[in-house]
Design a protein around this motif. Structure first.
Motif, short mmCIF file in Angstrom:
data_model
loop_
_atom_site.label_atom_id
_atom_site.label_comp_id
_atom_site.label_asym_id
_atom_site.label_seq_id
_atom_site.Cartn_x
_atom_site.Cartn_y
_atom_site.Cartn_z
N ALA A 146 -25.79 28.26 -18.80
CA ALA A 146 -26.78 28.54 -17.75
C ALA A 146 -27.87 29.50 -18.23
O ALA A 146 -29.01 29.43 -17.76
CB ALA A 146 -26.09 29.08 -16.51
N ASP A 167 -26.27 19.74 -11.88
CA ASP A 167 -26.65 21.08 -11.41
C ASP A 167 -28.05 21.46 -11.91
O ASP A 167 -28.86 22.00 -11.16
CB ASP A 167 -25.66 22.15 -11.90
CG ASP A 167 -24.29 22.03 -11.27
OD1 ASP A 167 -24.17 21.40 -10.19
OD2 ASP A 167 -23.33 22.57 -11.86
N GLU A 193 -30.84 19.49 -10.14
CA GLU A 193 -31.13 20.03 -8.81
C GLU A 193 -31.87 21.36 -8.92
O GLU A 193 -32.87 21.59 -8.23
CB GLU A 193 -29.82 20.22 -8.04
CG GLU A 193 -30.03 20.70 -6.63
CD GLU A 193 -28.73 20.79 -5.85
OE1 GLU A 193 -28.66 21.68 -4.99
OE2 GLU A 193 -27.81 20.00 -6.12
N ARG A 194 -31.39 22.24 -9.79
CA ARG A 194 -31.99 23.58 -9.93
C ARG A 194 -33.44 23.51 -10.37
O ARG A 194 -34.29 24.27 -9.91
CB ARG A 194 -31.18 24.38 -10.94
CG ARG A 194 -31.74 25.75 -11.23
CD ARG A 194 -30.84 26.50 -12.17
NE ARG A 194 -31.49 27.72 -12.62
CZ ARG A 194 -31.00 28.51 -13.56
NH1 ARG A 194 -29.85 28.23 -14.13
NH2 ARG A 194 -31.65 29.58 -13.91
N ALA A 247 -23.86 25.11 -16.61
CA ALA A 247 -24.51 24.27 -15.60
C ALA A 247 -24.39 22.83 -16.05
O ALA A 247 -24.76 22.49 -17.18
CB ALA A 247 -25.97 24.66 -15.45
N THR A 248 -23.86 21.98 -15.18
CA THR A 248 -23.74 20.56 -15.51
C THR A 248 -25.13 19.91 -15.41
O THR A 248 -26.07 20.49 -14.87
CB THR A 248 -22.78 19.85 -14.54
OG1 THR A 248 -23.33 19.92 -13.22
CG2 THR A 248 -21.39 20.47 -14.58
#
Length: 127
Positions: free
Chosen positions: A60, A24, A27-28, A20-21
């Motif tokens: 992740a 990302d 946002e998550r 996961a960047t």
């Protein structure tokens, strides 16, 4: 000439099933980019540069819907104090170990509630 087969290890990007960047994760988790970067700076998460563009990304599996897995920070510390670099720690946590209670990776064992067993092994590995 030796008959020994050279050790072959998958590269880190292949070993970790999902990355996961920073955007990302922001946002998550509903965080600002700066907050995610702070989690990495504070070593609540470990990151590596992955992909063709070498973007900063976190495995992740290091997070759930509430944020970083709490059990990881102490494990990161034990392994780092033993001399492991961040990429080596990420590799160790994602390398299958059939002797663990879950039979999977140390990260799987932590997620299944075996933090103490994983930390014990981390101490043995690090020292």
């Amino acid at each position: 000439m030796s008959d020994a087969v050279p050790e072959t290890r998958p590269d880190l990007e292949t070993l970790v099933p999902s990355w996961a960047t920073v955007p990302d994760l922001a946002e998550r988790l509903g965080l600002r980019l700066a907050d995610v970067r702070r989690l990495i700076e504070d070593r609540e998460l470990l990151a590596a540069r992955v992909g063709e563009r070498r973007v900063v990304a976190v495995p992740a599996g290091f997070v759930d819907d509430d944020g970083p897995l709490e059990a990881l920070k102490g494990t990161f510390t034990v392994l780092a104090d033993g001399g492991m670099r961040d990429d080596e720690i990420i590799r160790w946590l994602h390398t299958p170990d059939d002797t663990l209670p879950t039979g999977g990776t140390p990260l799987d064992a932590i997620r299944a509630g075996f933090k103490t067993e994983v930390r014990r092994r981390a101490m043995e590995e690090a020292f």
